[in-house]
Design an enzyme around this catalytic site. Structure first.
Site: not given
Length: 224
Positions: A51, A133
């Site tokens: 991330c 995601r």
């Protein structure tokens, strides 16, 4: 028949509305973004390595997205304070030629998982506490135009996501489609004929702007 309240949003749906706290204050979605395209994405958790690289990449591309009238909006199932601490740390890092990045797009704090559940970002077979995601592309009218899911271990290719938004914008502007591996400036695909006479006319149509490989596959030069 009883409506399925757990139905996930689909391409062509109105983006589900919500109000949430973000690192930039309260957001009313999608009303606050009317007139803009939105790249709405979730990440599993703050202070995670994949991330972090994604946020650095998005920060480095923010002007490219801005020029396309695309606003960025992030989310994870973490607190506002965790978001702020993580963002401050990211801005100190250097990776892959990127340094001193500024994370100024809003990141939603979703501790109660209300928004992530609404958008199907929590998938129990992967994790009940971390969002996958997910990527939602939402147009200026608040319509969902694309949905992409990535696993937790795979960082997103934001150049490809940018290309996909460019293709959507090009199709909206020209009423043409885009072929495989299309890049801005490449030839466009003209709609397939639906009558015999139109198919015959398609094969006969060949000039400096248009050409046909067969009746169902006709291309047009992009003059824009």
């Amino acid at each position: 028949m009883t409506e399925n309240l757990n139905r996930l949003p689909l391409i062509g749906d109105k983006a589900p509305a919500f109000q949430a706290l973000t690192t930039n204050g309260t957001v009313n979605f999608p009303d606050d973004y009317k007139g803009n395209w939105v790249l709405f994405f979730s990440h599993p958790s703050d202070f995670t390595p994949v991330c972090t690289t994604e946020f650095m990449t998005l920060a480095s591309m923010k002007e490219e997205f801005k020029q396309m009238n695309v606003a960025l909006l992030g989310l994870s199932v973490d607190s506002l304070y965790s978001h702020i601490a993580w963002i401050r740390k990211i801005e100190e890092l250097e990776w892959n030629g990127m340094k001193n990045v500024k994370i100024d797009f809003p990141v939603i704090a979703d501790l109660n998982t209300k928004v992530s559940t609404l958008y199907g970002m929590l998938q129990p077979n992967v994790s009940s506490t971390q969002a996958v995601r997910a990527v939602f592309v939402i147009d200026p009218e608040g319509i969902i135009r694309s949905i992409i899911y990535y696993p937790l271990t795979t960082g997103r290719n934001f150049q490809e996501i940018k290309r996909m938004i460019q293709a959507l914008q090009k199709s909206d502007a020209t009423h043409n489609s885009t072929p495989a591996n299309w890049q801005p400036g490449d030839d466009l695909i003209v709609s397939t004929p639906v009558t015999v006479s139109a198919a015959e006319a398609c094969m006969a149509c060949s000039n400096e702007d248009e050409y046909a490989l067969d009746w169902f596959l006709r291309f047009r030069k992009d003059k824009a």
